[in-house]
Design a protein around this motif. Structure first.
Motif, PDB file in Angstrom:
ATOM      1  N   GLY A 276      40.511  37.826  25.443  1.00 22.76           N
ATOM      2  CA  GLY A 276      41.532  37.338  24.528  1.00 22.76           C
ATOM      3  C   GLY A 276      41.720  38.193  23.299  1.00 22.76           C
ATOM      4  N   ASP A 277      40.641  38.808  22.812  1.00 25.70           N
ATOM      5  CA  ASP A 277      40.756  39.593  21.575  1.00 25.70           C
ATOM      6  C   ASP A 277      40.833  41.098  21.809  1.00 25.70           C
ATOM      7  OD1 ASP A 277      38.176  40.449  22.125  1.00 25.70           O
ATOM      8  OD2 ASP A 277      37.212  39.195  20.621  1.00 25.70           O
ATOM      9  N   GLY A 278      40.855  41.516  23.076  1.00 25.05           N
ATOM     10  CA  GLY A 278      41.031  42.935  23.387  1.00 25.05           C
ATOM     11  C   GLY A 278      39.772  43.761  23.419  1.00 25.05           C
ATOM     12  N   SER A 279      38.607  43.120  23.300  1.00 26.23           N
ATOM     13  CA  SER A 279      37.345  43.873  23.273  1.00 26.23           C
ATOM     14  C   SER A 279      36.674  43.956  24.648  1.00 26.23           C
ATOM     15  CB  SER A 279      36.373  43.230  22.275  1.00 26.23           C
ATOM     16  OG  SER A 279      36.045  41.905  22.664  1.00 26.23           O
ATOM     17  N   TYR A 280      37.304  43.382  25.657  1.00 22.46           N
ATOM     18  CA  TYR A 280      36.691  43.302  26.986  1.00 22.46           C
ATOM     19  C   TYR A 280      36.346  44.679  27.555  1.00 22.46           C
ATOM     20  CZ  TYR A 280      36.108  42.172  31.955  1.00 22.46           C
ATOM     21  OH  TYR A 280      35.624  42.060  33.234  1.00 22.46           O
ATOM     22  N   ASN A 281      37.321  45.586  27.557  1.00 28.47           N
ATOM     23  CA  ASN A 281      37.109  46.909  28.164  1.00 28.47           C
ATOM     24  C   ASN A 281      36.006  47.691  27.449  1.00 28.47           C
ATOM     25  OD1 ASN A 281      39.036  46.520  30.140  1.00 28.47           O
ATOM     26  ND2 ASN A 281      40.688  47.431  28.931  1.00 28.47           N
TER      27      ASN A 281
ATOM     28  N   THR B 192      29.853  34.909  27.977  1.00 30.27           N
ATOM     29  CA  THR B 192      30.753  34.234  27.031  1.00 30.27           C
ATOM     30  C   THR B 192      31.492  35.259  26.177  1.00 30.27           C
ATOM     31  OG1 THR B 192      29.325  32.279  26.912  1.00 30.27           O
ATOM     32  CG2 THR B 192      30.879  32.603  25.102  1.00 30.27           C
ATOM     33  N   ASN B 193      30.786  36.301  25.738  1.00 34.27           N
ATOM     34  CA  ASN B 193      31.421  37.366  24.950  1.00 34.27           C
ATOM     35  C   ASN B 193      32.489  38.094  25.760  1.00 34.27           C
ATOM     36  OD1 ASN B 193      29.785  36.781  22.780  1.00 34.27           O
ATOM     37  ND2 ASN B 193      28.309  38.407  23.203  1.00 34.27           N
ATOM     38  N   LEU B 194      32.238  38.273  27.048  1.00 37.08           N
ATOM     39  CA  LEU B 194      33.239  38.920  27.906  1.00 37.08           C
ATOM     40  C   LEU B 194      34.474  38.037  28.049  1.00 37.08           C
ATOM     41  CD1 LEU B 194      30.963  40.434  30.695  1.00 37.08           C
ATOM     42  CD2 LEU B 194      32.399  41.710  29.092  1.00 37.08           C
TER      43      LEU B 194
END
Length: 261
Positions: free
Chosen positions: A147-152, A140-142
């Protein structure tokens, strides 16, 4: 001279050495030891203190669901179908050094999370870096991260630890996005030869049903299962029943408050 030595040890933040030096000064028997013996004891005190501090940092950073779990406290009741020789065989954590995986399955409440956390804590004590997540929450966090740019950044963080613990895998079927993210996690760790430890209620043979795409399911299982050690825990639930839960004076407390007390 003694005062100056203590002050210098304090300034260099060698507190364990300072304490051991002070302890020796207070013991008359220490004067009978050779200089080399006393120095060795002082250095050992500092070394042990740093090892303990490092271990505590690793355990805290791991965020284990059962941070005090220990392999030495495992219950080998015959109903659990858990052999001590199998547990001890993995205690040296060489399987992590070799990039192998660990799978723990069994019904709810049989102690999967405890055993998983015990191996995580053991890994920390061996100097390995560990990170623990509940699988659904991580995915879920991924999804949010896209959307918020923290994926990478989060994905990079998932590659770094020597051991990645994914607890409660397979609690629900993963949508296509989560399925692809899960493959990405496993693929990256497989590429870097880093270990994954997973707990699940579902037996491994039923894992393909968790993934929306059967092709991705095959790819994931090939990378996880092929080089994994497995435990399949049996027996009744080890969680306390209602009659064994502590009673509280305030009967109006909510279920959430009751559980948290």
């Amino acid at each position: 001279m003694n005062y100056q030595t203590v002050e210098q040890l304090t300034e260099m933040k060698l507190h364990a050495m300072k304490l051991e030096y002070a302890r020796q000064e207070e013991l008359p028997a220490s004067s009978e030891l050779s200089f080399d013996d006393r120095l060795a004891m002082i250095v050992t005190a500092q070394y042990d203190a740093r090892v303990r501090a490092k271990t505590n940092r690793l355990i805290k950073k791991a965020e284990l669901r059962e941070p005090t779990a220990s392999l030495s406290d495992i219950d080998y009741d015959s109903a659990r179908k858990l052999k001590k020789t199998d547990v001890v065989r993995l205690a040296d954590c060489q399987w992590i050094k070799s990039g192998n995986n660990l799978i723990i399955t069994g019904a709810t409440g049989v102690g999967k999370t405890y055993l998983l956390s015990a191996y995580g804590r053991q890994a920390c004590m061996q100097g390995y870096s560990v990170k623990c997540y509940r699988t659904t929450r991580l995915l879920t966090n991924l999804t949010i991260g896209k959307g918020d740019g923290s994926y990478n950044k989060l994905m990079k963080d998932l590659v770094r630890p020597d051991l990645l613990i994914l607890d409660d895998f397979g609690m629900k079927q993963l949508d296509l996005g989560m399925t692809q993210d899960f493959l990405e996690i496993i693929e990256e760790r497989y590429h870097h030869q880093r270990s994954v430890a997973i707990s699940a209620q579902l037996p491994v043979k039923d894992w393909p049903s968790v993934f929306k795409d059967p092709t991705i399911a095959d790819a994931v299982l090939d990378r996880i299962v092929r080089n994994a050690y497995r435990f399949n825990l049996k027996g009744p639930s080890r969680r306390p029943t209602v009659e064994h839960m502590p009673a509280y004076a305030d009967d109006s407390a909510s279920e959430k408050e009751y559980i948290e007390q």
